[in-house]
Design an enzyme around this catalytic site. Structure first.
Site, PDB file in Angstrom:
ATOM      1  N   ASP A 224       0.908  -1.134   0.000  1.00 50.74           N
ATOM      2  CA  ASP A 224       0.000   0.000   0.000  1.00 50.74           C
ATOM      3  C   ASP A 224       0.952   1.188   0.000  1.00 50.74           C
ATOM      4  O   ASP A 224       1.531   1.526   1.025  1.00 50.74           O
ATOM      5  CB  ASP A 224      -0.863   0.001   1.267  1.00 50.74           C
ATOM      6  N   HIS A 225       1.147   1.796  -1.182  1.00 50.37           N
ATOM      7  CA  HIS A 225       2.264   2.742  -1.289  1.00 50.37           C
ATOM      8  C   HIS A 225       2.092   3.949  -0.377  1.00 50.37           C
ATOM      9  O   HIS A 225       3.046   4.647  -0.088  1.00 50.37           O
ATOM     10  CB  HIS A 225       2.466   3.176  -2.737  1.00 50.37           C
ATOM     11  N   HIS A 287      -6.145   2.824   1.394  1.00 46.64           N
ATOM     12  CA  HIS A 287      -5.414   4.012   1.849  1.00 46.64           C
ATOM     13  C   HIS A 287      -6.090   4.706   3.026  1.00 46.64           C
ATOM     14  O   HIS A 287      -5.465   4.982   4.039  1.00 46.64           O
ATOM     15  CB  HIS A 287      -5.276   5.021   0.706  1.00 46.64           C
TER      16      HIS A 287
END
Lengths: 533, 303
Positions: A224-225, A287
């Site tokens: 999950d960047h 996110h």
């Protein structure tokens, strides 16, 4: 290696002997040249190979390949590091090298230096083939074995699946069949997967079963960047390294929390993926709920993966949905309009979107966290495409002062105190508070106190993918969500999605605006407003 | 960029002028994280200031350049103020004349940013005991550069005697990529070290420092030998099962060899002063590893 090894194990033993054993935390700790006080020495990954599936994809070209180069430029790649591309292209090594070269030149953050490129280029390989082709994977296994011999990578492989999830089963099955998923003693095999982790609880579970067949949970790295972003990691520093905020970080002082991720772009070529998924599954499930977990969690006993994940899971488990979903959620889809001076089409007119699509491009939900710290404090999450501008932030809005010893007129334009964590762009923190307007009258007005990353720290802080790729190679998992977190997030979102599925078309909002009227009404019912961004 | 000259001035006037310039530019408050005091000669001024401004891009700072001019002239302080595009912070070049050259700290001290770290940097000749220097005493971090003086190795030996926590030398920062690569090589188990050798151009102060660090950490003698350069060219370590070596002949790309493994190339470029300085500014706590290395160097130094 004086003991005679069984023939079956021989290949593995040879590979391991060639490179010594893999870098493990224990070996590194015993390294006489390392010292915790020696802070100049960076964490460097041990010898390994990164195998990239989906090299021609947008993510590889924009983020992954440049991030690998940037790591090399910062001196963080191990000697002998090799990069293997796998795709359905009739390519040779040099074709993949050229693609990498172009991607690096176009998108790397650090300046291009010939010697760094030379180091990287020596380790670039390409294996052509389809995911269904046994021969191609046998060739991959052969190529990797050869790389172990020539580059001393010691059988340590990270498989990066930068491909749509529908291909996961095929790739994972092939990795299992060829034995690439099984790490011989003294080496490691890791698999990196990107969102989406399914589209609901059931599919997430199935996807995990597939990956789990070949790789144990500890070898699965879910990217999950957002968690690789400096500003997101700084949420923990802000909360747990300071004494100023934690005492007021609770229901006694906080009125509500707003977590926003707004995009100004439309579909940008993702029509095939996006339709049927929508804003909530695309952004809120991963996110925004991760941000909620970091903002809402209790302090972890340490920053080790297990402690950190435990706290995040606890807070996700405590999330409660409002009973009345109709009045406490909102969804919309953008209609044609003007966005930043450009005329843009509506969602239904986008190429590849069916005219009767009920996919939302804007979603807002209200959640509560049922624990002692947060009971009664709503968390409002919103995300959308084609909104006014691109911004991601977490705003903790505080209650009004219990008593104002000023006349009503003096504080008419005084808002609520707020602490805003600006995740992107213009990373930083803003504190908003009331201050006297200079002059003879006592008039109080909101002012902001700003901390900008670019102002106080590095001009070029590492990109999220750099940090995450390095963590994969080192085997450091705290910044990667666990499967339990993924499933808990789906448990939060699934009932909302089910409810929305019964509601027909989402409400229209003009492109370039801040979402549909129902989102504003939802806040108005609680006597609050969205922050104007 | 705004440049403003003040002649025959005082620290108070400089402060007021800085504030005034900031207001004029419409940015009265900015997030400067430290004060960097550069103590140098007129002829080093340009290069040092350039490096400092570049490093300040990573660490926004108020940069004070202190230049001592003719001591036999009348007492005078001239200042050149620069605010603007070249740096996110502020630059003040101070020129001291007459008796004032002996009292630079009286000018510097009121110009330090409140409640933030102070770093002193001597790009050329440095005092023997930096911590006892009037300006050095104001700083938490004192950076010298042994390579800039004639006999750099002797300089390091002298600095080691006067060491105080917070001292570092750029010849140590020059070693970080080498040390990082060697440490990475030792992340895989290697046998016991028997002896080793570091090769570099004659008189390169970083070479004995690297040898001292290796000796200190690995507990075996590591010698220094001369080579044609440029700079550091190789480290060879004799292990029980063969030789582990890093060699670099073109100042850019190095080769790592170890027993039983293929040779591998690694980028290992020499770095600019600005990069070295930026590294120094990243950590402002005292560097105990440097302390151990430089003290060992001094012990074995036969001058």
């Amino acid at each position: 290696m004086t003991d005679p090894a069984a023939p079956a194990e021989e290949a593995a033993t040879v590979a391991a002997a060639v490179a010594g054993t893999a870098t493990t935390i224990e070996v590194a700790a015993a390294n006489p040249l390392r010292d915790p006080r020696d802070k100049r020495l960076p964490r460097v990954a041990g010898p390994c190979v990164m195998v990239l599936f989906g090299v021609t994809g947008d993510l590889a070209k924009r983020k992954l390949l440049p991030a690998i180069y940037d790591l090399g430029n910062r001196g963080l790649l191990p000697p002998g590091f090799s990069l293997v591309g796998f795709a359905r292209r009739d390519w040779k090594d040099q074709d993949f090298a050229r693609l990498t070269h172009d991607a690096v030149k176009a998108n790397a953050r650090t300046p291009f230096r010939e010697e760094v490129w030379k180091q990287l280029a020596e380790g670039i390989h390409f294996v052509p083939g389809e995911f269904s082709d046994d021969g191609a994977f046998d060739a991959l296994a052969m190529a990797l074995k050869e790389i172990d011999q020539t580059r001393g990578t010691g059988g340590n492989y990270a498989f990066y699946l930068s491909v749509p999830p529908k291909f996961f089963p095929a790739v994972v099955k092939q990795l299992k069949r060829t034995g690439l998923a099984d790490a011989p003693e003294g080496s490691w095999r890791r698999v990196v997967i990107e969102k989406p982790f399914g589209h609901d609880l059931k599919s997430a579970h199935e996807l995990n079963e597939i990956t789990n067949e070949a790789f144990p949970e500890s070898s699965i790295f879910r990217i999950d960047h957002y968690l690789g972003k400096e500003t997101v990691q700084n949420i923990m520093a802000l909360r747990f390294a300071n004494n100023l905020y934690e005492p007021i970080w609770n229901r006694s002082y906080v009125d509500h929390v707003q977590i926003t991720m707004a995009e100004d772009i439309g579909l940008a070529g993702r029509a095939g993926y996006y339709d049927g998924i929508g804003a909530a599954r695309d952004v809120i499930q991963n996110h925004l709920l991760q941000l909620l977990a970091l903002v809402g969690m209790e302090d972890p006993t340490s920053f080790e993966a297990s402690s950190l994940r435990r706290e995040k899971e606890k807070v996700l488990k405590a999330v409660r949905l409002p009973a009345d979903l109709k009045n406490n959620t909102a969804r919309g889809k953008y209609a044609a309009g003007w966005q930043g001076g450009e005329k843009v089409v509506g969602y239904l007119e986008e190429e590849g979107i069916p005219a009767d699509s009920t996919t939302e491009t804007y979603a807002a939900i209200k959640l509560e966290i049922a624990n002692r710290r947060w009971a009664g404090v709503p968390f409002y999450l919103r995300t959308g495409k084609r909104l006014g501008r691109r911004v991601t932030e977490v705003a903790v809005v505080f209650q009004r002062a219990p008593h104002l010893p000023f006349s009503k007129d003096d504080t008419e334009i005084l808002g609520q105190n707020a602490l805003v964590i600006r995740v992107q762009p213009d990373e930083g923190i803003t504190v908003r508070f009331g201050s006297k307007v200079p002059g003879t009258a006592m008039e109080v007005r909101d002012v902001s106190m700003d901390f900008a990353y670019g102002e106080s720290f590095m001009e070029s802080s590492p990109e999220a993918y750099e940090r995450l790729l390095l963590d994969v190679m080192i085997g450091d998992p705290p910044l990667f969500p666990h499967q339990r977190e993924v499933e808990l997030s789906w448990k939060i979102l699934d009932p909302i999605e089910e409810f929305w599925a019964t509601q027909g078309q989402p409400e229209d909002y003009p492109a370039g605006s801040w979402g549909p009227p129902s989102a504003d009404e939802m806040m108005a019912r609680d006597g609050r407003v969205w922050r104007r961004l | 960029m705004t440049t403003f000259m003040l002649t025959d001035t005082t620290a108070g006037k400089i402060s007021a002028q800085l504030m005034h310039l900031r207001h004029q530019m419409g940015a009265p408050a900015i997030g400067m994280v430290l004060t960097l005091v550069v103590i140098c000669d007129e002829r080093d001024q340009y290069d040092s200031l350039r490096a400092a401004t570049e490093a300040a891009r990573e660490h926004p700072s108020r940069i004070l350049v202190v230049i001592s001019r003719e001591a036999d002239e009348a007492n005078r302080l001239d200042a050149e103020l620069r605010i603007g595009e070249s740096t996110p912070g502020e630059v003040v070049v101070l020129r001291l004349y007459g008796e004032l050259t002996e009292h630079a700290d009286s000018v510097v001290s009121p110009l330090l940013l409140p409640d933030t770290p102070v770093v002193a940097w001597w790009p050329g000749a440095a005092p023997q005991v930096p911590a006892k220097d009037p300006i050095g005493a104001l700083a938490q971090r004192r950076i010298t550069d042994a390579k800039a003086v004639h006999d750099g190795i002797k300089e390091l030996a002298i600095l080691a005697k006067g060491y105080a926590p917070g001292d570092t030398d750029l010849s140590w920062a020059r070693l970080t990529p080498w040390r990082s690569l060697l440490a990475a090589a030792f992340d895989q188990p290697v046998g016991k070290l028997k002896k080793g050798v570091v090769e570099a151009t004659a008189g390169h102060p970083s070479a004995p420092l690297l040898a001292a660090w290796l000796t200190e950490r690995l507990g075996a003698p590591v010698k220094v030998a001369d080579s044609a350069g440029p700079g550091l060219t190789s480290v060879r370590l004799s292990l029980a099962d063969g030789e582990l070596s890093v060699s670099r002949s073109d100042a850019r790309l190095a080769t790592l060899s170890r027993p039983g493994q293929p040779d591998r190339n690694v980028a290992l470029a020499r770095r600019t002063t600005a990069e070295l300085l930026a590294e120094e500014l990243r950590r402002l706590d005292s560097d105990e590893i440097y302390e151990a290395a430089v003290k060992r160097l001094a012990k074995s130094y036969k001058g």
